[in-house]
Motif scaffolding. Structure first.
Motif, short mmCIF file in Angstrom:
data_model
loop_
_atom_site.label_atom_id
_atom_site.label_comp_id
_atom_site.label_asym_id
_atom_site.label_seq_id
_atom_site.Cartn_x
_atom_site.Cartn_y
_atom_site.Cartn_z
N GLY A 40 0.70 -1.28 -0.14
CA GLY A 40 -0.09 -0.16 -0.02
C GLY A 40 0.67 1.19 0.07
O GLY A 40 2.12 1.11 0.31
N ARG A 41 0.33 2.43 -0.28
CA ARG A 41 0.98 3.45 -0.52
C ARG A 41 1.62 4.11 1.12
O ARG A 41 2.66 4.72 0.92
N GLU A 42 1.13 3.39 2.02
CA GLU A 42 1.71 3.75 3.47
C GLU A 42 3.09 3.04 3.70
O GLU A 42 3.53 3.18 4.51
N ASP A 43 3.21 2.06 2.73
CA ASP A 43 4.40 1.23 2.84
C ASP A 43 5.83 2.06 2.24
O ASP A 43 6.76 1.60 2.41
N SER A 44 5.54 3.19 1.66
CA SER A 44 6.62 4.15 1.07
C SER A 44 7.58 4.45 2.19
O SER A 44 7.10 4.72 3.54
N GLY A 45 8.89 4.69 1.96
CA GLY A 45 9.69 5.06 2.91
C GLY A 45 11.03 4.61 3.05
O GLY A 45 11.14 3.71 1.96
N ALA A 57 22.57 -1.49 5.39
CA ALA A 57 22.14 -0.79 3.97
C ALA A 57 20.81 -0.02 4.19
O ALA A 57 19.93 -1.04 4.60
N THR A 58 20.51 0.77 3.33
CA THR A 58 19.30 1.42 3.47
C THR A 58 18.57 1.33 1.83
O THR A 58 19.49 1.52 1.15
N ILE A 59 17.50 1.03 1.93
CA ILE A 59 16.77 1.12 0.52
C ILE A 59 15.45 1.93 0.75
O ILE A 59 14.96 2.16 1.67
N GLU A 60 15.24 2.48 -0.43
CA GLU A 60 13.95 3.46 -0.29
C GLU A 60 12.91 2.59 -1.34
O GLU A 60 13.51 2.08 -2.32
N ILE A 61 11.63 2.64 -0.61
CA ILE A 61 10.69 1.91 -1.51
C ILE A 61 9.63 3.20 -1.65
O ILE A 61 9.19 4.07 -0.87
N ASP A 62 9.29 3.20 -2.77
CA ASP A 62 8.52 4.45 -3.49
C ASP A 62 7.23 3.80 -4.04
O ASP A 62 7.30 3.35 -5.36
N VAL A 63 6.04 3.50 -3.37
CA VAL A 63 5.04 2.90 -3.86
C VAL A 63 4.23 3.78 -4.83
O VAL A 63 3.89 4.76 -4.31
N ASP A 83 -4.06 14.03 -6.56
CA ASP A 83 -2.85 13.37 -7.21
C ASP A 83 -2.50 11.73 -6.90
O ASP A 83 -2.74 11.47 -5.54
N GLY A 84 -2.16 11.07 -7.75
CA GLY A 84 -1.49 9.92 -7.14
C GLY A 84 0.05 9.78 -7.03
O GLY A 84 0.58 11.18 -6.79
N ASN A 85 0.91 8.95 -7.26
CA ASN A 85 2.26 8.95 -7.25
C ASN A 85 2.68 7.96 -8.39
O ASN A 85 2.52 6.99 -8.54
N PRO A 86 3.49 8.56 -9.40
CA PRO A 86 3.67 9.92 -9.49
C PRO A 86 2.45 10.88 -9.96
O PRO A 86 1.23 10.29 -9.88
N ALA A 87 2.59 12.36 -10.00
CA ALA A 87 1.46 13.24 -10.04
C ALA A 87 0.66 12.92 -11.19
O ALA A 87 1.26 12.25 -12.33
N VAL A 88 -0.26 13.45 -11.11
CA VAL A 88 -1.32 13.26 -12.48
C VAL A 88 -0.53 13.91 -13.76
O VAL A 88 -0.30 15.04 -13.55
#
Length: 329
Positions: A206-211, A231-237, A265-270
């Motif tokens: 879900g979008r709340e999993d981004s981070g 190690a760090t990974i970025e998740i962009d849902v 808007d969603g992700n990415p923006a409209v």
């Protein structure tokens, strides 16, 4: 010499002001032997931490020079200025010089250790064909050019070892203990990389999993110290836009009707908004659908479309329909 005057003399006084008798210390009359033949630990209560700076000593220069030549643990030269105290054995004195502490400051996470054989021959620890450490009696001679990394050579009464920190996969290899010209023992270091799979507890992200997510791997060394890596990974849902629901529109014939399409808007923006009318092929682009002069033929169903484009060039889309019922005069 006046004993009372001598005992009350401050050790901070100039040397020329300290009374002392002239004595011919002819060493050819004495059979001087080294006081100690190996390194030992001295309890603090046995050491006079300040008295060594006062008075004069009869010194065998060869013994002093040999003792200051190098620390038996780390092979770095010792300096008289680093003296921290004096231990007395009757008329003999031992100056306690602080060693360089290189070994104690290196937090080694890997040590290749061999049991020290009973032999008077030179001993070597080799990595493949390169001699990392040479042990001759109590002397330790590291060869820093033998390996393109920092390491230390260590010995005690029972073991010989080479230690290093920040262990990498490239450190893997075979190590050998050579006594004289004979291979006494060998061992292999195999450094394995730890995998750190990232798992989200939901079957659908879900979008709340981004981070930002941090993978942390830990292990405990034989010394009891802890080794860590992260190690760090970025998740962009990515997700589509959304459109606010419409109420039924009831314009009066001959008036003007503006229908706004309220898009979140969603992700990415409209990237685009357009309108279609059920049963018609024409498209109207823009967030607002405008009828300048409403006619009864305008009654029908209109659909607002909002789209965005994901990073893989696929699309997210939201649709919302609105019903228009024109009221006649």
């Amino acid at each position: 010499m006046d004993r009372k005057q001598s005992s009350e003399t401050s050790c901070s006084a100039p040397i020329s002001d300290i009374p002392f008798p002239y004595v011919n210390h002819a060493y050819n009359l004495l059979d001087v032997q080294p006081v100690v033949s190996q390194q030992e630990e001295v309890q603090s209560e046995d050491v006079d931490e300040l008295g060594w700076r006062c008075g004069r000593r009869i010194v065998e220069l060869r013994v002093l020079a040999d003792g200051l030549k190098a620390c038996q643990l780390c092979c770095h030269p010792l300096h008289l200025i680093d003296c921290v105290g004096e231990k007395k054995f009757g008329l003999a004195h031992i100056l306690m010089v602080k060693y360089c502490q290189v070994i104690s400051e290196v937090k080694a996470d890997t040590c290749i250790t061999f049991t020290k054989p009973y032999s008077t021959e030179a001993m070597y620890i080799k990595r493949y064909s390169d001699s990392l450490c040479v042990f001759i009696k109590w002397e330790v001679f590291p060869n820093p050019n033998a390996w393109n990394r920092t390491f230390s050579c260590n010995r005690n009464s029972y073991e010989l070892s080479v230690c290093f920190s920040d262990t990498k996969r490239s450190d893997s290899g075979s190590f050998y203990l050579i006594v004289g010209n004979i291979q006494e023992n060998s061992t292999t270091l195999d450094v394995e990389l730890m995998s750190c799979p990232l798992m989200v507890s939901r079957s659908t992200n879900g979008r709340e999993d981004s981070g930002s997510y941090v993978c942390i791997a830990e292990n405990i060394y034989s010394s009891g110290n802890k080794g860590t890596a992260n190690a760090t990974i970025e998740i962009d849902v990515q997700y589509p836009p959304s459109i606010q629901a419409f109420d039924t529109q009831r314009p009066v014939e001959g008036t003007t009707l503006v229908i706004p399409c309220n898009v979140t808007d969603g992700n990415p923006a409209v990237t685009s908004i357009h309108w279609t009318r059920v049963g018609y092929s024409s498209n109207h682009y823009g967030a607002n659908y405008t009828l300048s002069t409403v006619q009864r033929s305008h009654s029908g169903t209109y659909i607002c479309h909002a789209r965005n484009t994901y990073y893989d060039n696929s699309r997210g889309e939201a649709n919302q329909s609105v019903t228009v019922n024109v009221e006649c005069k």
